[in-house]
Enzyme design. Sequence first.
Site, PDB file in Angstrom:
ATOM      1  N   LYS A  13       0.792  -1.223  -0.134  1.00  0.00           N
ATOM      2  CA  LYS A  13       0.058   0.137   0.060  1.00  0.00           C
ATOM      3  C   LYS A  13       0.930   1.163  -0.036  1.00  0.00           C
ATOM      4  O   LYS A  13       0.663   2.183  -0.973  1.00  0.00           O
ATOM      5  CB  LYS A  13      -0.912   0.072   1.336  1.00  0.00           C
ATOM      6  CG  LYS A  13      -1.840  -1.278   1.338  1.00  0.00           C
ATOM      7  CD  LYS A  13      -2.705  -1.221   2.526  1.00  0.00           C
ATOM      8  CE  LYS A  13      -1.903  -1.103   3.858  1.00  0.00           C
ATOM      9  NZ  LYS A  13      -1.367  -2.348   4.162  1.00  0.00           N
ATOM     10  N   ARG A  86      -9.311   1.230   8.859  1.00  0.00           N
ATOM     11  CA  ARG A  86      -9.050   0.127   8.913  1.00  0.00           C
ATOM     12  C   ARG A  86     -10.078  -0.632   9.624  1.00  0.00           C
ATOM     13  O   ARG A  86     -10.023  -1.912   9.950  1.00  0.00           O
ATOM     14  CB  ARG A  86      -7.711   0.182   9.776  1.00  0.00           C
ATOM     15  CG  ARG A  86      -6.658  -0.664   9.473  1.00  0.00           C
ATOM     16  CD  ARG A  86      -5.397  -0.609  10.289  1.00  0.00           C
ATOM     17  NE  ARG A  86      -4.280  -1.315  10.042  1.00  0.00           N
ATOM     18  CZ  ARG A  86      -3.249  -0.722   9.408  1.00  0.00           C
ATOM     19  NH1 ARG A  86      -3.314   0.461   8.924  1.00  0.00           N
ATOM     20  NH2 ARG A  86      -2.055  -1.544   9.220  1.00  0.00           N
ATOM     21  N   ARG A 125      12.014  -5.934   3.801  1.00  0.00           N
ATOM     22  CA  ARG A 125      11.757  -4.501   3.768  1.00  0.00           C
ATOM     23  C   ARG A 125      12.766  -3.768   4.702  1.00  0.00           C
ATOM     24  O   ARG A 125      13.192  -4.213   5.616  1.00  0.00           O
ATOM     25  CB  ARG A 125      10.355  -4.363   4.605  1.00  0.00           C
ATOM     26  CG  ARG A 125      10.064  -2.869   4.777  1.00  0.00           C
ATOM     27  CD  ARG A 125       8.820  -2.489   4.768  1.00  0.00           C
ATOM     28  NE  ARG A 125       7.973  -3.219   5.773  1.00  0.00           N
ATOM     29  CZ  ARG A 125       6.643  -3.037   6.004  1.00  0.00           C
ATOM     30  NH1 ARG A 125       5.886  -2.287   5.208  1.00  0.00           N
ATOM     31  NH2 ARG A 125       6.106  -3.442   6.869  1.00  0.00           N
ATOM     32  N   ARG A 158      12.030  -1.714  10.317  1.00  0.00           N
ATOM     33  CA  ARG A 158      10.855  -1.168  11.140  1.00  0.00           C
ATOM     34  C   ARG A 158      10.821  -2.010  12.325  1.00  0.00           C
ATOM     35  O   ARG A 158      10.832  -3.401  12.047  1.00  0.00           O
ATOM     36  CB  ARG A 158       9.570  -1.494  10.442  1.00  0.00           C
ATOM     37  CG  ARG A 158       9.187   0.289   9.980  1.00  0.00           C
ATOM     38  CD  ARG A 158       7.888   0.005   9.244  1.00  0.00           C
ATOM     39  NE  ARG A 158       6.707  -0.529   9.719  1.00  0.00           N
ATOM     40  CZ  ARG A 158       5.505  -0.457   9.133  1.00  0.00           C
ATOM     41  NH1 ARG A 158       5.397   0.200   7.814  1.00  0.00           N
ATOM     42  NH2 ARG A 158       4.696  -1.173   9.523  1.00  0.00           N
ATOM     43  N   ARG A 169       0.160  -8.491  13.605  1.00  0.00           N
ATOM     44  CA  ARG A 169      -0.626  -7.795  12.734  1.00  0.00           C
ATOM     45  C   ARG A 169      -1.270  -8.466  11.666  1.00  0.00           C
ATOM     46  O   ARG A 169      -2.581  -7.944  11.473  1.00  0.00           O
ATOM     47  CB  ARG A 169       0.573  -6.872  11.858  1.00  0.00           C
ATOM     48  CG  ARG A 169       1.366  -5.790  12.843  1.00  0.00           C
ATOM     49  CD  ARG A 169       2.671  -5.376  12.432  1.00  0.00           C
ATOM     50  NE  ARG A 169       2.515  -4.743  11.159  1.00  0.00           N
ATOM     51  CZ  ARG A 169       3.574  -4.722  10.429  1.00  0.00           C
ATOM     52  NH1 ARG A 169       4.710  -4.826  10.552  1.00  0.00           N
ATOM     53  NH2 ARG A 169       3.225  -3.916   9.152  1.00  0.00           N
TER      54      ARG A 169
HETATM   55  P1  AP5 Z   1       4.931  -1.449   1.659  1.00  0.00           P
HETATM   56  O1  AP5 Z   1       4.670  -0.720   0.697  1.00  0.00           O
HETATM   57  O2  AP5 Z   1       5.651  -1.016   2.829  1.00  0.00           O
HETATM   58  O3  AP5 Z   1       3.621  -2.470   2.238  1.00  0.00           O
HETATM   59  P2  AP5 Z   1       2.281  -1.809   3.143  1.00  0.00           P
HETATM   60  O4  AP5 Z   1       1.072  -2.492   2.692  1.00  0.00           O
HETATM   61  O5  AP5 Z   1       2.420  -0.332   3.252  1.00  0.00           O
HETATM   62  O6  AP5 Z   1       2.659  -2.440   4.649  1.00  0.00           O
HETATM   63  P3  AP5 Z   1       2.900  -1.803   5.944  1.00  0.00           P
HETATM   64  O7  AP5 Z   1       3.281  -3.041   6.799  1.00  0.00           O
HETATM   65  O8  AP5 Z   1       3.184  -0.436   6.099  1.00  0.00           O
HETATM   66  O9  AP5 Z   1       1.107  -2.057   6.369  1.00  0.00           O
HETATM   67  P4  AP5 Z   1       0.508  -2.103   7.646  1.00  0.00           P
HETATM   68  O10 AP5 Z   1      -0.948  -1.589   7.290  1.00  0.00           O
HETATM   69  O11 AP5 Z   1       0.635  -3.092   8.538  1.00  0.00           O
HETATM   70  O12 AP5 Z   1       1.517  -0.809   8.574  1.00  0.00           O
HETATM   71  P5  AP5 Z   1       1.166   0.456   9.007  1.00  0.00           P
HETATM   72  O13 AP5 Z   1       2.310   1.389   8.742  1.00  0.00           O
HETATM   73  O14 AP5 Z   1      -0.296   1.123   8.223  1.00  0.00           O
HETATM   74  O15 AP5 Z   1       5.611  -2.912   0.922  1.00  0.00           O
HETATM   75  C1  AP5 Z   1       6.094  -3.996   1.915  1.00  0.00           C
HETATM   76  C2  AP5 Z   1       7.481  -4.510   1.289  1.00  0.00           C
HETATM   77  O16 AP5 Z   1       7.323  -5.058   0.075  1.00  0.00           O
HETATM   78  C3  AP5 Z   1       8.544  -3.227   1.090  1.00  0.00           C
HETATM   79  O17 AP5 Z   1       9.754  -3.804   1.442  1.00  0.00           O
HETATM   80  C4  AP5 Z   1       8.447  -3.003  -0.413  1.00  0.00           C
HETATM   81  O18 AP5 Z   1       9.586  -2.353  -0.901  1.00  0.00           O
HETATM   82  C5  AP5 Z   1       7.968  -4.327  -1.043  1.00  0.00           C
HETATM   83  N1  AP5 Z   1       6.989  -4.300  -2.010  1.00  0.00           N
HETATM   84  C6  AP5 Z   1       6.108  -3.538  -2.152  1.00  0.00           C
HETATM   85  N2  AP5 Z   1       5.356  -3.703  -3.222  1.00  0.00           N
HETATM   86  C7  AP5 Z   1       6.052  -4.915  -3.840  1.00  0.00           C
HETATM   87  C8  AP5 Z   1       5.454  -5.917  -4.766  1.00  0.00           C
HETATM   88  N3  AP5 Z   1       4.612  -5.531  -5.784  1.00  0.00           N
HETATM   89  N4  AP5 Z   1       6.397  -6.605  -4.985  1.00  0.00           N
HETATM   90  C9  AP5 Z   1       7.614  -7.114  -4.488  1.00  0.00           C
HETATM   91  N5  AP5 Z   1       7.846  -6.470  -3.185  1.00  0.00           N
HETATM   92  C10 AP5 Z   1       7.128  -5.225  -3.134  1.00  0.00           C
HETATM   93  O19 AP5 Z   1       0.579   0.321  10.620  1.00  0.00           O
HETATM   94  C11 AP5 Z   1       1.517   0.133  11.506  1.00  0.00           C
HETATM   95  C12 AP5 Z   1       0.885   0.131  12.622  1.00  0.00           C
HETATM   96  O20 AP5 Z   1       0.128   1.569  13.092  1.00  0.00           O
HETATM   97  C13 AP5 Z   1      -0.081  -0.854  12.835  1.00  0.00           C
HETATM   98  O21 AP5 Z   1      -0.086  -2.254  13.266  1.00  0.00           O
HETATM   99  C14 AP5 Z   1      -1.306  -0.235  14.002  1.00  0.00           C
HETATM  100  O22 AP5 Z   1      -0.638  -0.728  15.392  1.00  0.00           O
HETATM  101  C15 AP5 Z   1      -1.211   1.119  13.678  1.00  0.00           C
HETATM  102  N6  AP5 Z   1      -2.076   1.599  12.944  1.00  0.00           N
HETATM  103  C16 AP5 Z   1      -1.841   2.345  11.475  1.00  0.00           C
HETATM  104  N7  AP5 Z   1      -2.926   2.589  10.992  1.00  0.00           N
HETATM  105  C17 AP5 Z   1      -4.113   2.209  11.833  1.00  0.00           C
HETATM  106  C18 AP5 Z   1      -5.446   2.557  11.844  1.00  0.00           C
HETATM  107  N8  AP5 Z   1      -6.037   2.914  10.894  1.00  0.00           N
HETATM  108  N9  AP5 Z   1      -6.110   2.130  13.075  1.00  0.00           N
HETATM  109  C19 AP5 Z   1      -5.637   1.580  14.116  1.00  0.00           C
HETATM  110  N10 AP5 Z   1      -4.349   1.492  14.115  1.00  0.00           N
HETATM  111  C20 AP5 Z   1      -3.476   1.796  12.973  1.00  0.00           C
END
Ligand code: AP5
Length: 220
Positions: A13, A86, A125, A158, A169
């Site tokens: 994402k 979410r 990552r 991270r 997660r």
């Molecule tokens: P990446 O683009 O980083 O993936 P992502 O979907 O953004 O993954 P996240 O882990 O950031 O999502 P998340 O939703 O768990 O975390 P968030 O920060 O929102 O890609 C992943 C890897 O793959 C990278 O190395 C990239 O280079 C590679 N890649 C990408 N696309 C690829 C492809 N097509 N092919 C191959 N490789 C690829 O949330 C973190 C924490 O914050 C949560 O656990 C929660 O505690 C809190 N939080 C955040 N938002 C909320 C909310 N709305 N409500 C409550 N708690 C929340």
Amino acid sequence: MRLALLGPPGAGKGTQASRICNVFNLLHLSSGDILRAEKMAGTLIGRKVRDFIDNGLLVPDDLMIGIMREKILPLKQGFVLDGFPRTLPQAEALKDMLDGIYKPLGLVLNFVVDAEILARRFEGRRVCPVCLTVYHLDTVPPKVPGKCDNDGCEQVVRPDDSPEVVRKRIQTYQESMAPLIAYYAQQGNFKTINASGNPDEVTKQVLEKVRRHFELDWPQ
Ligand code: AP5
């Protein structure tokens, strides 16, 4: 143009949100980046959300909605929401806040990825701690190993990418997403992205869906 990206942790994402924003000149609003910045800065919000992030749990809806409302309401330009909403209450609150300013969400993209592929994405990552650009050791490598292409900073893992927290997660995602997806799926602005391909393949698919949905000319 206002979009929201849904999908499991590691689905890509953040990677695609950043590319969409570059192409269409939108603002990338990543709820995870916003929370991590608060945590790093040691603010009151950061202290409140720290344990949830570190344990792979969702930040409570009231708090999360308040944080995002502060960011979204003043915006003058279009945006891509990455990681918010979410939960169903977050989606309903988002609708209310955007309806209140006559700027409804235009498109919701739901990223779907095979579980096996997802696991490999976490393992490799790396992120820049300064500009927050996301890399992968194999699939999105930097030009110089270990260094950010933009500012030369040392890339980091991270803290919540440890296998134990990643498992939590993904479980949290599986428990909370069904009602959210059902909510958006009944609306005309919901599209699924097969996000198992390589980053450029996924970008092509995403841009095509955005272009078609908003009836835009293909960007030059
Ligand atoms: P990446 O683009 O980083 O993936 P992502 O979907 O953004 O993954 P996240 O882990 O950031 O999502 P998340 O939703 O768990 O975390 P968030 O920060 O929102 O890609 C992943 C890897 O793959 C990278 O190395 C990239 O280079 C590679 N890649 C990408 N696309 C690829 C492809 N097509 N092919 C191959 N490789 C690829 O949330 C973190 C924490 O914050 C949560 O656990 C929660 O505690 C809190 N939080 C955040 N938002 C909320 C909310 N709305 N409500 C409550 N708690 C929340």
